[in-house]
Design an enzyme around this catalytic site. Sequence first.
Site, short mmCIF file in Angstrom:
data_model
loop_
_atom_site.label_atom_id
_atom_site.label_comp_id
_atom_site.label_asym_id
_atom_site.label_seq_id
_atom_site.Cartn_x
_atom_site.Cartn_y
_atom_site.Cartn_z
N LYS A 74 -36.05 -143.39 -27.69
CA LYS A 74 -35.25 -143.51 -28.91
C LYS A 74 -36.06 -143.01 -30.11
CE LYS A 74 -32.61 -147.08 -31.45
NZ LYS A 74 -32.27 -148.52 -31.48
N SER A 149 -27.33 -149.67 -31.49
CA SER A 149 -27.76 -148.44 -32.12
C SER A 149 -28.40 -147.45 -31.16
CB SER A 149 -28.75 -148.76 -33.25
OG SER A 149 -29.92 -149.36 -32.73
N SER A 173 -28.85 -153.85 -29.70
CA SER A 173 -28.83 -152.39 -29.61
C SER A 173 -29.27 -151.79 -28.28
CB SER A 173 -29.71 -151.79 -30.70
OG SER A 173 -28.99 -151.76 -31.89
N1 GLN Z 1 -25.58 -153.65 -34.12
C1 GLN Z 1 -26.58 -154.48 -34.69
C2 GLN Z 1 -26.84 -154.07 -36.13
O1 GLN Z 1 -26.18 -153.21 -36.58
C3 GLN Z 1 -27.82 -154.45 -33.87
C4 GLN Z 1 -28.76 -153.37 -34.21
C5 GLN Z 1 -29.99 -153.37 -33.36
O2 GLN Z 1 -30.14 -154.15 -32.42
N2 GLN Z 1 -30.90 -152.51 -33.73
O3 GLN Z 1 -27.67 -154.59 -36.78
#
Ligand code: GLN
Length: 470
Positions: A74, A149, A173
């Site tokens: 990532k 994400s 994420s």
């Molecule tokens: N979807 C969550 C957010 O927008 C989790 C993001 C993540 O785990 N990096 O914060």
Amino acid sequence: MIYKNHKQKIELIKSGKISLKQNVADFLLNIKKNEHLNAFNFVFEDSASEVDLIERKIKTGKHGKLAGMVIAVKDVISIKSKPLTCSSNILIGFEAVYNATVVEKLLQENAILIGKTNCDEFAMGSSNENSAFGKVLNPVNNDYVPGGSSGGSAAAVAANLCDAALGTDTGGSIRQPAAFCGVYGLKPTYGRVSRYGLTAFASSFDTIGPFAKNIDDIALILETISGNDNFDSTFVNSEIHSFSEKISSERKFKIGLPKEYFSDGLDDEIRKIIFEHVEILKNAGNEVTEISLPHTEFAIATYYILTTAEASANLSRFDGAHYGLRSKNASNIDEMYKFSRTEGFGEEVKRRIMLGTYVLSSGYYDAYYKKAQKVRSLIKSDFDNAFKEVDIILTPTTPTAAFKIGEKSENPLEMYLSDIYTTSANLAGIPAINVPIGFNKIGLPIGMQLLSKQFDELSLLQLANILSTN
Ligand code: GLN
């Protein structure tokens, strides 16, 4: 691919049935063919350069345990001399100056890094639509989001563009995109895997973990990236199991189903498929009981107060002075800060910085930040209490299967609610895994989440393994 896991891949390379060079070339070709998915920000066309050496090591038995495993990373994790953008305009053109500890550990075990995957900007999002590189498509059905994400990592694994990928999980994420794309994704215990070299989003939540198509490879990557590191002060020196050798076990588990996770908001098809799997587990001799995690309803609010607060502090380092984008429109230093941040950050990142600054401001600190810290302790003690009764907690990973591209992008609150089942694990610091368990009527993948107590990833892997073999 013609192998079922990495162990088999090594055997096939050893016996000459697979050429590693060809395998890497096949992945690179597959990445090209699937460019429309937009899963990668950067592809390392030169990945094949170390291949001969690694292949020779495998043939002479002198190889590391991930030898020849093709891994995507990532684009929030540093790989020395490669771009590190966090899918943000503010970091376009920036190159990492050192390897993240996880990257160092993968390379020590002879993994092959094939590229950097697309993600939501600074890992903020649930759909991979907030990226300066554009959205990622779900490989199962291109009209749908891959989740976020770490959407690029999940899509890359699901579409066979690599053997495995690293993602990060601050509130879901890894698990949510794994569920949406139909692959395994593990969020380790907070403190098990060093975050040195990871661009911080919310430092008391951030974790790094693997995506893969099978549970054996998840175990193998986890044991590789765990372990000692002097560069991350939150690192806890816990026992590193040789997870991959211990995942098949005769053990019977006590499994808890929290009633708060199976209430009205849950999609009916997901509920049905989960209960079919609960039956499989019961038939295999495991005990299943209903439990309660009474503070669940406060998880999303608590998560979004605390993570935005931490993000607003962490992202203050991107100011145009040190690295990344510097606005050309500024005529003094104040404008340089202001314009660089205004031009460099996307809408969602700005929203979070503003929310975080607000909850930390002197008039609201007690009402929001301090209160949220207290609720975080309550959520954590819900889990502590539950784990006195059960070994594993089983829940859906997401309330619905993947949603359509554009469906939630205009409504941030609705987007935040898609994290309803995943944020609690990060609030409590416990490990959790997405296990792919089937498809809904229109063919979209469905995932189930398993959670265990801190540093008990072994139980998660063992139970997931029972499901994969039953
Ligand atoms: N979807 C969550 C957010 O927008 C989790 C993001 C993540 O785990 N990096 O914060």
